[in-house]
Design an enzyme around this catalytic site. Structure first.
Site, PDB file in Angstrom:
ATOM      1  CG  MET A  19      -1.982  -1.086   1.199  1.00 32.22           C
ATOM      2  SD  MET A  19      -2.992  -1.076   2.714  1.00 32.22           S
ATOM      3  CE  MET A  19      -1.861  -1.866   3.869  1.00 32.22           C
ATOM      4  CB  CYS A 102      -1.915   0.688  -8.610  1.00 36.54           C
ATOM      5  SG  CYS A 102      -2.206   2.366  -8.006  1.00 36.54           S
ATOM      6  CE  LYS A 141      -3.513  -6.942  -4.333  1.00 35.96           C
ATOM      7  NZ  LYS A 141      -3.527  -5.542  -3.973  1.00 35.96           N
ATOM      8  N   GLY A 205      -9.372  -8.328  -0.699  1.00 32.90           N
ATOM      9  CA  GLY A 205     -10.539  -7.468  -0.850  1.00 32.90           C
ATOM     10  C   GLY A 205     -11.591  -7.721   0.209  1.00 32.90           C
TER      11      GLY A 205
END
Length: 331
Positions: A19, A102, A141, A205
């Site tokens: 993050m 992202c 990812k 998520g």
């Protein structure tokens, strides 16, 4: 035992999501201390690494206590990403991760992050070149697709596996959804249950409680769970999930003293790693969650998120356990 390449990461690993402006070394230290199995760094710009930009290079800092740790890179040029992966490997992470997830505009709309989901052949080519450029295991990812009409993740995951990635983490939303609506784990499960898949598939998520984590594990057959937003200012989430898996019981919420200790540790490490100005600034986003639910806490929070004085912040943290009692926590 789940393995990323040859790296054992546990029976059902909990991974700290990469993050931006969050998963830096001070925060990763706390998450490791409280049960996270695999760390991922903030994403690092491939162009920044190639140009030796100070901010990008600093993000390569990793520490022995946080292993296994993956360094995540992003970019939209295959040659730059290949070169950045080689630079990243010199920092000696356990894993090199590629950010294809992202959703923010200034990343995705330049063809990086989730933007590459609009060009799957390029995504596969870039991944292949990065795998060939390094000896470390490469992971990805990503998201389900660019939008509702392009959820090709089952095919995409298989193609990425075929060019050599060792694990994939999938956020159960499209780029267009950003972080809105509910994450759809059914497609993550479809990736895992594709008979051709043999690498670990991690779901991401909406996992914000031990109960939700157990439901995702039992319902969707994933190999592990990646946790992002639920960990911000609340590193205890990892051990809480593990304890619930093992016992079916919930751990007590952290006491006010434990919350202060975590915030203080985070703050002091940030000062040491980033210097006074950045250390103060970049710890601010965490205070709201560290002290969430404490009645009448606003004056203290305002000081923590506005003060530029190290002594004032330390004094404020010292006062909190003296002023508040655990029964004042509303959640």
């Amino acid at each position: 035992m789940v393995k990323i390449g040859d790296i054992e990461v546990g029976e059902f690993p909990l991974l700290l999501a990469p993050m931006e402006d969050v998963s830096d070394p001070p925060f990763r230290a706390l998450c490791k201390q409280h049960g996270a199995d695999v760390m991922y760094t903030e994403f690092i710009s491939s162009e920044g690494l190639i140009r030796d930009a100070a901010k990008s290079v600093q993000k390569l800092d990793i520490f022995e206590y946080e292993r296994p740790v993956g360094i995540q890179i992003f970019g939209n040029e295959i040659s730059s990403m290949r070169e950045a992966a080689a630079i990243t490997e010199e920092a000696n992470p356990d894993i090199i991760d590629i950010n294809y997830g992202c959703p923010v505009k200034n990343v995705a709309c330049k063809g990086a992050g989730a933007g590459i989901l609009q060009d799957i052949p390029k995504m596969v080519s870039m991944t292949s070149e990065i795998v060939k450029a390094v000896n470390k295991p490469v992971t990805v990812k990503t998201r389900l697709g660019w939008d509702e009409n392009t959820k090709y993740i089952v095919e995409v995951a298989e193609r990425l596996q075929d060019v050599g990635i060792k694990a994939i983490s999938i956020h159960g939303r499209t780029r267009k959804q950003m972080y809105k609506g509910e994450a759809d784990w059914s497609l993550i499960s479809a990736v895992k249950n594709n008979p051709r898949m043999h690498i670990p598939v991690f779901g991401n998520g909406d996992v914000d409680s031990p109960e939700k984590a157990l439901h995702m594990r039992n319902t969707y057959d994933v190999d592990g769970i990646m946790i992002g937003r639920a960990s911000i200012g609340y590193p205890w989430v990892f051990n809480e999930i593990k304890h619930f898996f093992e016992t079916g019981e919930k751990l007590p919420s952290p006491t006010i003293a434990e919350r202060v200790e975590a915030a203080r540790q985070h703050f002091e490490m940030a000062l040491k790693w980033k210097g006074e100005q950045l250390g103060i600034k970049e710890t601010r986003r965490h205070y709201t969650n560290y002290f969430k639910g404490i009645k009448d806490f606003k004056p203290y929070r305002m000081t923590l998120v506005t003060s530029d004085d190290v002594s004032e912040i330390r004094d404020t943290l010292d006062k909190i356990p003296l002023t508040f009692k655990d029964e004042m926590i509303l959640i």
